[in-house]
Design a protein around this motif. Structure first.
Motif, short mmCIF file in Angstrom:
data_model
loop_
_atom_site.label_atom_id
_atom_site.label_comp_id
_atom_site.label_asym_id
_atom_site.label_seq_id
_atom_site.Cartn_x
_atom_site.Cartn_y
_atom_site.Cartn_z
N ALA A 33 2.34 -6.76 10.12
CA ALA A 33 1.31 -5.73 9.94
C ALA A 33 0.68 -5.84 8.55
CB ALA A 33 1.92 -4.34 10.16
N ALA A 34 1.52 -6.07 7.54
CA ALA A 34 1.01 -6.16 6.17
C ALA A 34 0.12 -7.39 5.99
CB ALA A 34 2.18 -6.21 5.19
N MET A 35 0.49 -8.50 6.62
CA MET A 35 -0.32 -9.72 6.52
C MET A 35 -1.71 -9.50 7.10
SD MET A 35 2.68 -12.48 7.48
CE MET A 35 1.72 -14.00 7.39
N ALA A 36 -1.77 -8.76 8.20
CA ALA A 36 -3.08 -8.47 8.80
C ALA A 36 -3.89 -7.54 7.91
CB ALA A 36 -2.87 -7.85 10.19
N ASP A 37 -3.24 -6.53 7.34
CA ASP A 37 -3.95 -5.58 6.47
C ASP A 37 -4.46 -6.26 5.20
OD1 ASP A 37 -3.42 -3.62 8.30
OD2 ASP A 37 -1.82 -2.66 7.14
N TRP A 38 -3.67 -7.18 4.64
CA TRP A 38 -4.05 -7.88 3.41
C TRP A 38 -5.38 -8.62 3.59
CZ3 TRP A 38 -3.62 -8.07 -1.57
CH2 TRP A 38 -3.85 -9.25 -2.29
N LYS A 39 -5.61 -9.12 4.78
CA LYS A 39 -6.82 -9.90 5.04
C LYS A 39 -8.06 -9.03 5.19
CE LYS A 39 -4.35 -13.67 7.38
NZ LYS A 39 -4.16 -14.40 8.66
N THR A 40 -7.89 -7.74 5.56
CA THR A 40 -9.06 -6.92 5.89
C THR A 40 -9.21 -5.66 5.05
OG1 THR A 40 -7.80 -5.76 7.62
CG2 THR A 40 -9.00 -7.75 8.28
N PHE A 41 -8.14 -5.16 4.44
CA PHE A 41 -8.21 -3.90 3.72
C PHE A 41 -8.79 -4.08 2.31
CE2 PHE A 41 -4.91 -0.91 5.88
CZ PHE A 41 -5.51 -1.16 7.10
N LYS A 42 -9.29 -2.97 1.76
CA LYS A 42 -9.74 -2.94 0.37
C LYS A 42 -8.53 -3.10 -0.54
CE LYS A 42 -12.94 -1.86 -2.81
NZ LYS A 42 -14.25 -2.55 -2.96
N GLN A 43 -8.63 -3.95 -1.55
CA GLN A 43 -7.51 -4.20 -2.44
C GLN A 43 -7.64 -3.39 -3.73
OE1 GLN A 43 -7.26 -8.45 -3.02
NE2 GLN A 43 -7.22 -8.86 -0.83
N ALA A 44 -6.53 -2.78 -4.13
CA ALA A 44 -6.46 -2.03 -5.39
C ALA A 44 -5.15 -2.41 -6.08
CB ALA A 44 -6.51 -0.53 -5.14
N PRO A 45 -5.17 -2.60 -7.40
CA PRO A 45 -3.96 -3.01 -8.12
C PRO A 45 -3.07 -1.83 -8.49
CG PRO A 45 -5.79 -2.88 -9.64
CD PRO A 45 -6.35 -2.52 -8.29
N SER A 46 -1.85 -2.14 -8.93
CA SER A 46 -0.87 -1.12 -9.30
C SER A 46 -0.53 -1.23 -10.78
CB SER A 46 0.41 -1.30 -8.49
OG SER A 46 1.48 -0.56 -9.04
N CYS A 47 -0.65 -0.12 -11.51
CA CYS A 47 -0.21 -0.11 -12.91
C CYS A 47 1.31 -0.10 -12.98
CB CYS A 47 -0.78 1.10 -13.64
SG CYS A 47 -0.20 1.25 -15.36
N ALA A 48 1.95 0.63 -12.08
CA ALA A 48 3.41 0.73 -12.11
C ALA A 48 4.07 -0.63 -12.01
CB ALA A 48 3.90 1.63 -10.97
N HIS A 49 3.35 -1.59 -11.42
CA HIS A 49 3.91 -2.93 -11.24
C HIS A 49 3.02 -4.01 -11.83
CE1 HIS A 49 7.19 -1.37 -8.83
NE2 HIS A 49 6.31 -0.57 -8.29
N GLY A 50 2.24 -3.65 -12.85
CA GLY A 50 1.63 -4.63 -13.71
C GLY A 50 0.38 -5.34 -13.26
#
Length: 422
Positions: free
Chosen positions: A365-382
Motif C-alpha cells: 500500500a505504501a509503495m502505491a501511495d509513494w508513487k501518487t501522493f503529495k510528498q512532504a518531509p519530516s523535521c522529526a526525522h531530518g
C-alpha cells in the motif's frame, strides 16, 4: 527513586560512547588500520523490526562482500538521539566509524558543511543508482551538484496504528478522515474506560504528532514551508494547529515524557491505548513482536500526503576501511540489499524496480501511495530540517508537554525557524 531520567540518559550515553569508541579503535587487531577488513556500521537499529532489517542487510553484505567483516556499532535509542550524540563526539575526535546512518535531506547538510563525509557521485554512476532511484529522490540527495549518501529505504511518518479489538469494543468501525472525527472516536474509546486512547512518547514522538496535525491544518505545501522559511510560524493557521495538538494531548498518557516510541507502542499492543502516531517501521516491529491485531490509516486530514524520510549511509572522511565501506554502500543501494532490508524493516525500497509482490501488505500500500501522493518531509526525522532545528523543536515540545503554553510553543518554533530555516 532518586535516579532521574536525565541521569539515566547520561549514563546510557557515556556507556554507548565507550562502547562505540572501542569499536572504532585504530588498533589493527580491533578492525582499524590501513589493512582492515572490518566495516564498522554505526546505526541506532538495535531492537525489533529495525534490527531485523539490519540483520537482513548484513546477510546480503556477507554474500556480496566476501572477505569483509561487519562490525555492529549500533547505539540504542529511538530516532537516533543517543547515537547522534555519540557520533558527534567521535567525528570531533577524528575517530569516525567506517559508515554511519543518517537521514537523507536537510539533516545530511550538517555533515556536508562540516566536511565530515565524502562525495560518492562517481560511485552512483558505477553502481547504476541514478537510474535505479527516482529523479525526485536524486534531486533531494544532491547538494551542490554532489551526492553524499545511499538511501536504504523510504519511510512514511504520518501513519496512525491501531489496536483493532479496542476499536471494536468502542463501536468504531471506520477510520476517521478529519480532526473532528478523530476526536469523536477518541471520546468513544475513553468512554469505554481506556484512560489513554492515544499513546505517545517523549519529545521527538510528540514532534511527529504535531507535524501531522500541522499538515492537516496547513496543507502539505505550507507545512513544508515551515522548515524552509517560506511559511510563517506566527500565522493563525499554525496557532490553530498547535491548539488542535494540545487537544490531542489530553487523550494521551501522562507519563509520555519518560517513554520511547516502543514503550508507547506497547500500550497499544496491551490494549491500554487504541491509537499511536508513528512511522511505518511500526509495522515490522509489531510483526516481529508477534502482534497481529493491528490496523493503520493516514493521519486524519492529511489526505493524500505522504510524509517521508529516508535512512541513508555515508562514507565518512577518515574511514579506516574505504573499500569495505564502498562495498557496504553498494549493497545498501542494490536491488537484493533493499529487498533484504525493507521486507523486514517495514519501509519501502528507494529503488523503482522493486516488485510489490515481494512485500507484505502494508508495504504494498505504501509503495502505491509513494508513487501518487503529495510528498512532504519530516523535521522529526531530518528530511525537512537540520539537527539544530530538530534539537530546538524537541526541547520546545518537551516544555510544552508540561506547561501546555500554546503561545510559548509557537514563539519557540518561530525563533528556531529564524535561526535554522533556510
Amino acid at each position: 527513586m532518586g535516579f532521574t531520567r536525565r541521569a539515566a540518559v547520561a549514563v546510557v550515553g557515556v556507556a554507548a560512547l565507550l562502547t562505540a569508541t572501542a569499536c572504532g579503535s585504530s588498533d589493527d587487531s580491533n578492525g582499524g588500520g590501513s589493512g582492515s577488513k572490518k566495516v564498522e556500521v554505526f546505526t541506532w537499529w538495535a531492537d525489533g523490526g529495525e534490527k531485523a532489517g539490519l540483520d537482513g542487510l548484513v546477510a546480503q553484505f556477507g554474500k556480496d562482500c566476501a572477505g569483509q567483516e561487519f562490525v555492529n556499532g549500533a547505539v540504542a535509542g529511538g530516532a537516533g538521539a543517543n547515537a547522534k550524540n555519540v557520533l558527534a563526539s567521535r567525528l570531533q575526535q577524528s575517530d569516525p566509524p567506517d559508515t554511519f546512518q543518517a537521514h537523507a535531506g536537510a539533516e545530511l547538510k550538517d555533515y556536508i558543511n562540516a566536511g565530515q563525509i565524502e562525495d560518492i557521485s562517481a560511485d552512483y554512476d558505477t553502481w547504476g543508482l541514478k537510474s535505479a532511484f527516482p529523479q525526485g529522490l536524486i534531486d533531494n540527495l544532491t547538494v551542490g551538484g554532489k551526492i553524499y549518501s545511499v538511501p536504504a529505504n523510504i519511510h512514511r511518518a504520518n501513519v496512525v496504528w491501531t489496536n483493532k479489538k479496542v476499536l471494536s469494543d468502542a463501536g468504531i468501525t471506520s477510520d476517521p478522515t478529519d480532526m473532528a472525527g478523530f476526536i469523536a472516536d477518541l471520546d468513544k474509546v475513553k468512554a469505554k474506560g481506556i484512560k489513554t486512547p492515544l499513546a505517545v512518547g517523549k519529545d521527538w514522538t510528540m514532534l511527529m504528532l504535531l507535524e501531522s496535525v500541522l499538515i492537516t491544518d496547513l496543507g502539505a505545501d505550507k507545512f513544508t514551508g515551515l522548515w524552509n522559511g517560506s511559511t510563517d510560524w506566527n500565522g493563525a493557521d499554525v496557532t490553530k494547529g498547535i491548539n488542535d495538538f494540545k487537544t490531542l494531548l489530553t487523550y494521551t498518557n501522562t507519563d509520555r515524557d519518560a517513554l520511547d516510541w516502543t514503550d508507547a507502542e506497547k500500550l497499544v499492543m496491551d490494549g491500554k491505548a487504541a491509537y499511536q502516531l508513528m512511522g511505518d517501521w511500526e509495522a515490522a516491529d509489531l510483526d516481529a513482536k508477534g502482534f497481529k491485531d493491528y490496523g493503520w490509516f493516514t493521519f486524519p486530514g492529511n489526505g493524500q500526503t505522504f510524509q517521508w524520510l529516508a535512512d541513508s549511509f555515508v562514507l565518512p572522511k577518515g574511514a579506516k576501511n574505504v573499500d569495505g565501506t564502498k562495498c557496504w554502500l553498494k549493497t545498501v543501494g542494490s536491488a537484493d540489499g533493499q529487498k533484504a532490508f525493507n521486507t523486514k524493516k517495514g519501509s519501502i525500497p528507494a529503488r523503482t524496480d522493486a516488485a510489490p509482490a515481494d512485500y507484505p501488505k502494508y508495504q504494498q500500500a505504501a509503495m502505491a501511495d509513494w508513487k501518487t501522493f503529495k510528498q512532504a518531509p519530516s523535521c522529526a526525522h531530518g528530511s525537512a530540517c537540520s539537527q539544530g532545528f530538530q534539537g530546538a523543536a524537541n526541547s520546545a515540545l518537551g516544555a510544552f508537554s508540561t506547561n501546555q503554553d500554546v503561545a510559548g510553543l509557537q514563539k519557540a518554533m518561530a525563533t528556531a525557524a529564524s535561526q535554522f530555516a533556510k
